[in-house]
Write a protein that holds these residues in place. Structure first.
Motif, short mmCIF file in Angstrom:
data_model
loop_
_atom_site.label_atom_id
_atom_site.label_comp_id
_atom_site.label_asym_id
_atom_site.label_seq_id
_atom_site.Cartn_x
_atom_site.Cartn_y
_atom_site.Cartn_z
N LEU A 47 0.82 -1.21 0.00
CA LEU A 47 0.00 0.00 0.00
C LEU A 47 0.85 1.26 0.00
CD1 LEU A 47 -2.76 -1.14 2.52
CD2 LEU A 47 -2.94 -0.98 0.03
N ARG A 48 2.04 1.18 0.59
CA ARG A 48 2.92 2.35 0.66
C ARG A 48 3.70 2.59 -0.63
NH1 ARG A 48 8.21 2.13 4.31
NH2 ARG A 48 8.99 1.30 2.32
N ASP A 49 4.21 1.49 -1.24
CA ASP A 49 5.19 1.64 -2.31
C ASP A 49 4.72 1.26 -3.71
OD1 ASP A 49 6.90 2.44 -0.34
OD2 ASP A 49 8.11 0.61 -0.32
N ALA A 50 3.55 0.64 -3.84
CA ALA A 50 3.13 0.15 -5.16
C ALA A 50 3.14 1.24 -6.22
CB ALA A 50 1.74 -0.47 -5.06
N ARG A 51 2.75 2.45 -5.84
CA ARG A 51 2.65 3.55 -6.81
C ARG A 51 3.99 4.18 -7.14
NH1 ARG A 51 -1.70 3.47 -3.54
NH2 ARG A 51 -3.77 3.41 -4.50
N LYS A 52 5.06 3.74 -6.50
CA LYS A 52 6.39 4.28 -6.81
C LYS A 52 6.95 3.70 -8.10
CE LYS A 52 7.89 5.00 -1.99
NZ LYS A 52 8.93 4.62 -1.00
N ILE A 78 18.06 3.04 -16.68
CA ILE A 78 16.73 3.55 -16.35
C ILE A 78 16.63 3.69 -14.83
CG2 ILE A 78 14.25 3.15 -16.52
CD1 ILE A 78 15.59 3.60 -19.21
N ALA A 79 16.45 4.90 -14.37
CA ALA A 79 16.33 5.16 -12.93
C ALA A 79 14.94 4.76 -12.45
CB ALA A 79 16.59 6.63 -12.64
N ARG A 80 14.89 4.03 -11.35
CA ARG A 80 13.62 3.60 -10.76
C ARG A 80 13.71 3.74 -9.24
NH1 ARG A 80 12.56 -2.39 -12.50
NH2 ARG A 80 14.51 -2.58 -11.33
N GLN A 81 12.58 4.01 -8.62
CA GLN A 81 12.55 4.07 -7.17
C GLN A 81 12.61 2.66 -6.58
OE1 GLN A 81 10.08 7.01 -5.10
NE2 GLN A 81 9.17 7.52 -7.08
N THR A 82 13.03 2.58 -5.35
CA THR A 82 13.08 1.30 -4.66
C THR A 82 11.75 1.02 -3.98
OG1 THR A 82 14.01 2.35 -2.69
CG2 THR A 82 15.55 1.41 -4.29
N LEU A 83 11.46 -0.27 -3.79
CA LEU A 83 10.24 -0.72 -3.13
C LEU A 83 10.63 -1.56 -1.92
CD1 LEU A 83 8.40 -2.03 -6.35
CD2 LEU A 83 8.34 0.29 -5.43
N GLY A 84 10.08 -1.25 -0.77
CA GLY A 84 10.34 -2.04 0.42
C GLY A 84 11.50 -1.53 1.25
N ALA A 118 2.83 -2.95 -12.20
CA ALA A 118 3.87 -3.89 -11.74
C ALA A 118 4.23 -3.69 -10.28
CB ALA A 118 5.11 -3.75 -12.62
N GLY A 119 4.09 -2.48 -9.78
CA GLY A 119 4.48 -2.21 -8.41
C GLY A 119 3.66 -2.94 -7.37
N TRP A 120 2.44 -3.34 -7.70
CA TRP A 120 1.58 -3.98 -6.70
C TRP A 120 2.11 -5.34 -6.27
CZ3 TRP A 120 -2.33 -1.52 -4.22
CH2 TRP A 120 -2.66 -0.26 -4.71
N SER A 121 2.40 -6.19 -7.23
CA SER A 121 2.93 -7.51 -6.85
C SER A 121 4.38 -7.43 -6.40
CB SER A 121 2.79 -8.50 -8.02
OG SER A 121 3.38 -7.99 -9.20
N GLU A 122 5.17 -6.53 -6.99
CA GLU A 122 6.57 -6.41 -6.58
C GLU A 122 6.68 -5.85 -5.16
OE1 GLU A 122 9.37 -4.59 -9.18
OE2 GLU A 122 8.48 -5.46 -10.99
#
Length: 318
Positions: free
Chosen positions: A240-245, A277-283, A251-255
Motif C-alpha cells: 500500500l505504501r510503495d506500489a505507486r512508486k 533507467i532510474a527507478r525508485q526502490t520498493l520495500g 507492476a508495483g503492486w505484486s513487486e
C-alpha cells in the motif's frame, strides 16, 4: 433467465473451465516435445507483431503513433475473432475438454516456476554465468555484468511481476470474457513485451500497446498483490505504501507485496540495452539474496494455490 442470471451462468461456466485449466497447466505446462512440433501460440503472435513492426514502424512520430494504434486494433480483432470461432466450434464434452486444453496455453504457472528455478539452481552452485543466461530468458534488463546478489534480486522481481502478467491477468480475462478475452490479453501482453518500450525505436509505435496493456492489467495487478500478501502476511503495509512508486501503474503492486513479504528492498535502477533507467526502490531492508529467491518461489506457489481457491469459491457461489 434474467440478464444477471445469464451473466452468472457464463462466469460460472468459465470458472469451472478455468480451474481445470489452472490445475492441468500447473501439472503439465506446454511440453517441450509439443513446442518443437507446434510452437506455442504466443510465438505466432510474436511473429505477426514482428512483421507489423518491420512494415509500419517508420516515418514521422505521428505516423508511428497511428501505426501503433492500428497494430493494436489488428491484434485485438484477430485474437477476439479466433477466440469466438473456437468457442462456437467447441461444443459437447469433447469440445469442452479441448477448450480447457487451449486455455492452458494462456497460463504460465509451471513455465514461470521452472524458469526461475533454472536461475536459482546455478546460483546455489556458484555458476554465475549460467545463472545470468537463465535470467536473460525472463527479464528485459541487461544481465552480462550482474553479480549473484543482483541476479537473485532481478529474478525475484521478475517472479513477482510475472505472477500478474502470466497467471492472474490471463485467468481474470478468461473468467470474464472466455477465450476471446484470454486471447486478446495474451496478444496485447506479447505486443507490450516486444514493442511497448520507451527507447527511440518504440517510443511512438509501441505507445498504444503499452497503454492497452496497462489498462488490461489494472485490476489483475491489484488482485495479484493481494494474493501475495495473503500467501505471506507482512506485505500489506509495503504494498500500500510503495506500489505507486513503480514506473508502471501495475507492476508495483505484486513487486511491493513480495518485497514486504520477504522484508527486502526491490526495484531501483537497471540497464536496458545499455541505457540506464532510474527507478525508485520498493520495500525496506537489504537487497534480495539467494535465500530470498528460494522463499519467493514458495510464496509464488502458495499464491497460485490461493488463486485456485478463489476460482473454486466463485464456482461454489454461482
Amino acid at each position: 433467465m434474467t440478464a444477471l442470471g445469464t451473466i452468472g451462468a457464463f462466469v460460472g461456466s468459465n470458472a469451472l473451465s478455468l480451474l481445470a485449466a489452472l490445475v492441468i497447466e500447473a501439472l503439465v505446462g506446454y511440453p517441450d516435445a509439443l513446442h518443437r512440433r507446434i510452437p506455442h501460440p504466443v510465438v505466432w503472435v510474436g511473429r505477426l507483431i514482428d512483421r507489423l513492426d518491420k512494415a509500419w514502424n517508420r516515418g514521422s512520430a505521428l505516423m508511428r503513433h497511428r501505426s501503433g494504434i492500428g497494430t493494436v486494433l489488428i491484434l485485438i480483432i484477430l485474437a477476439a475473432a479466433v477466440g469466438l470461432a473456437l468457442e462456437f466450434a467447441l461444443t459437447g464434452w469433447l469440445g469442452i475438454a479441448l477448450l480447457i486444453v487451449i486455455t492452458t496455453t494462456g497460463l504460465a504457472q509451471r513455465s514461470l516456476y521452472l524458469h526461475v528455478r533454472e536461475v536459482l539452481i546455478p546460483l546455489k552452485n556458484g555458476e554465475v554465468v549460467h545463472a545470468r543466461k537463465a535470467l536473460s530468458m525472463i527479464v528485459g534488463r541487461d544481465t552480462d555484468d550482474l553479480d549473484e546478489q543482483a541476479i537473485a534480486a532481478a529474478a525475484t522481481e521478475s517472479l513477482a511481476e510475472s505472477f500478474c502478467d502470466g497467471i492472474v491477468a490471463p485467468a481474470f480475462w478468461f473468467l470474464i470474457a472466455g477465450l476471446p478475452g484470454l486471447f486478446v490479453f495474451k496478444a496485447i501482453s506479447t505486443a507490450d513485451s516486444q514493442i511497448g518500450h520507451l527507447d527511440e525505436r518504440y517510443r511512438h509505435f509501441g505507445w498504444a500497446a503499452a497503454c492497452t496493456d496497462d489498462v488490461m492489467n489494472f485490476v489483475p495487478a491489484r488482485i495479484a498483490g493481494c494474493l501475495i500478501c495473503i500467501a505471506a502476511p507482512g506485505g500489506w503495509r509495503i504494498m500500500l505504501r510503495d506500489a505507486r512508486k513503480h514506473l508502471s501503474p501495475n507492476a508495483g503492486w505484486s513487486e511491493a507485496a513480495m518485497a514486504g513479504a520477504l522484508t527486502v528492498q526491490m526495484g531501483g535502477g537497471a540497464a536496458y540495452e545499455g541505457e540506464w533507467i532510474a527507478r525508485q526502490t520498493l520495500g525496506d531492508g537489504p537487497r534480495p539474496e539467494i535465500t530470498d529467491l528460494t522463499a519467493a518461489l514458495g510464496i509464488y506457489v502458495r499464491a497460485c494455490l490461493l488463486l485456485w481457491a478463489m476460482v473454486g469459491a466463485l464456482i461454489w457461489a454461482l
